[in-house]
Design an enzyme around this catalytic site. Structure first.
Site, PDB file in Angstrom:
ATOM      1  N   ASP A   1       5.447  69.982 -14.581  1.00 30.19           N
ATOM      2  CA  ASP A   1       5.421  68.743 -15.362  1.00 30.19           C
ATOM      3  C   ASP A   1       5.014  67.529 -14.532  1.00 30.19           C
ATOM      4  O   ASP A   1       5.169  66.396 -14.968  1.00 30.19           O
ATOM      5  CB  ASP A   1       6.774  68.497 -16.026  1.00 30.19           C
ATOM      6  CG  ASP A   1       7.918  68.365 -15.027  1.00 30.19           C
ATOM      7  OD1 ASP A   1       7.655  68.259 -13.819  1.00 30.19           O
ATOM      8  OD2 ASP A   1       9.084  68.356 -15.465  1.00 30.19           O
TER       9      ASP A   1
ATOM     10  N   HIS B   1       6.142  60.733 -14.544  1.00 29.40           N
ATOM     11  CA  HIS B   1       4.684  60.643 -14.580  1.00 29.40           C
ATOM     12  C   HIS B   1       4.183  59.320 -14.006  1.00 29.40           C
ATOM     13  O   HIS B   1       3.064  59.249 -13.487  1.00 29.40           O
ATOM     14  CB  HIS B   1       4.183  60.827 -16.011  1.00 29.40           C
ATOM     15  CG  HIS B   1       4.324  62.237 -16.494  1.00 29.40           C
ATOM     16  ND1 HIS B   1       4.068  62.610 -17.792  1.00 29.40           N
ATOM     17  CD2 HIS B   1       4.700  63.366 -15.841  1.00 29.40           C
ATOM     18  CE1 HIS B   1       4.287  63.907 -17.922  1.00 29.40           C
ATOM     19  NE2 HIS B   1       4.676  64.388 -16.758  1.00 29.40           N
TER      20      HIS B   1
END
Length: 261
Positions: free
Chosen positions: A143, A88
């Site tokens: 994701d 991320h």
């Protein structure tokens, strides 16, 4: 001496960042993740870099996470949050950078590689490129922001179809859906992408930063909040030297020379 997994070249104010694990179709292992986490924020903060072109070596953009490499660490459940945070961090570095990021996609952009391309501000695809949210095929969900980007780019119904089926999206379909800005023959892809990057690199950095901030923030807000952000950003820009230069250049019928001030 091992080959560098991430290459950075500077062509004037354009930084070309190349994922360089061609034998693995540029799948992300720990080494490549670490290199991206160090490099992307640094380029985002470097005032001499006015645009970033992100691509992959060997005719592939990115095949997502290197599952063979990662399976060992994935077994340690306590470390899953930390692993996800590393992935991320790459997406956040692109989104939060105050300058344009362009994905130049050849071949596969699969799984997290698809989300990586979607996180960029613009996407230039070669005719052989394809996007694939294939997470569901191995029992997973997107994701890297796919559940965020896709509904906003192509609508809820089509987004759900791509995520629930994991179907491949060819370059031409990506263009028709709005996932690609341009689709080009392989022979023209780099030259045309560099031309676009160089054009953006000549633009006003402060305005780019405010545009990115306003557009990204507007995705989860009301029109009133969007207007307030636009007002705050525009008031700041109207007082900048770049704005004065832009107006003068227009009056003098010449190209502006923006300095980010």
């Amino acid at each position: 001496m091992s080959e560098q997994v991430l290459l950075v070249e500077h062509e004037g104010p354009v930084a070309v960042v190349t994922l360089n694990r061609p034998r693995a179709k540029n799948a992300l292992d720990n080494e490549l993740l670490g290199a991206l986490l160090e490099t992307l924020p640094r380029l985002g903060a470097d005032a001499s870099v006015r645009a970033v072109l992100l691509t992959g070596a060997g005719g592939a953009f990115c095949a997502g996470a290197d599952l063979k490499n990662a399976m060992g660490s994935l077994q340690a459940a306590g470390g899953l949050d930390a692993i996800m945070d590393r992935y991320h961090g790459i997406i956040r570095a692109i989104v939060n950078a105050p300058k344009p990021f362009i994905a130049m996609v050849e071949g596969p952009a699969v799984g997290f590689g698809c989300d990586l391309a979607l996180a960029c501000d613009l996407r230039m695809l070669g005719q052989d490129a394809y996007l694939e949210e294939r997470f569901v095929k191995i029992g997973l969900m997107p994701d890297g922001g796919g559940s965020f980007w896709l509904p906003r780019l192509i609508g809820l119904g089509r987004a759900m179809e791509l995520m629930l089926t994991g179907d491949r999206v060819t370059a031409d379909r990506a263009l028709s859906l709005g996932l690609a800005n341009h689709v080009l023959p392989a022979s023209d892809l780099r030259a045309e992408t560099m031309k676009l990057a160089a054009r953006l690199a000549k633009g006003p950095p402060l305005a780019y930063a405010e545009i990115k901030r306003a557009v990204r923030s507007s995705l989860g807000s009301t029109i009133d909040e969007a207007l307030d952000r636009e007002k705050a950003g525009q008031v700041k820009l109207l007082q900048s030297a770049d704005c004065m230069e832009g107006v003068l250049a227009w009056m003098e019928k010449r190209d502006p020379s923006f300095q980010g001030k």
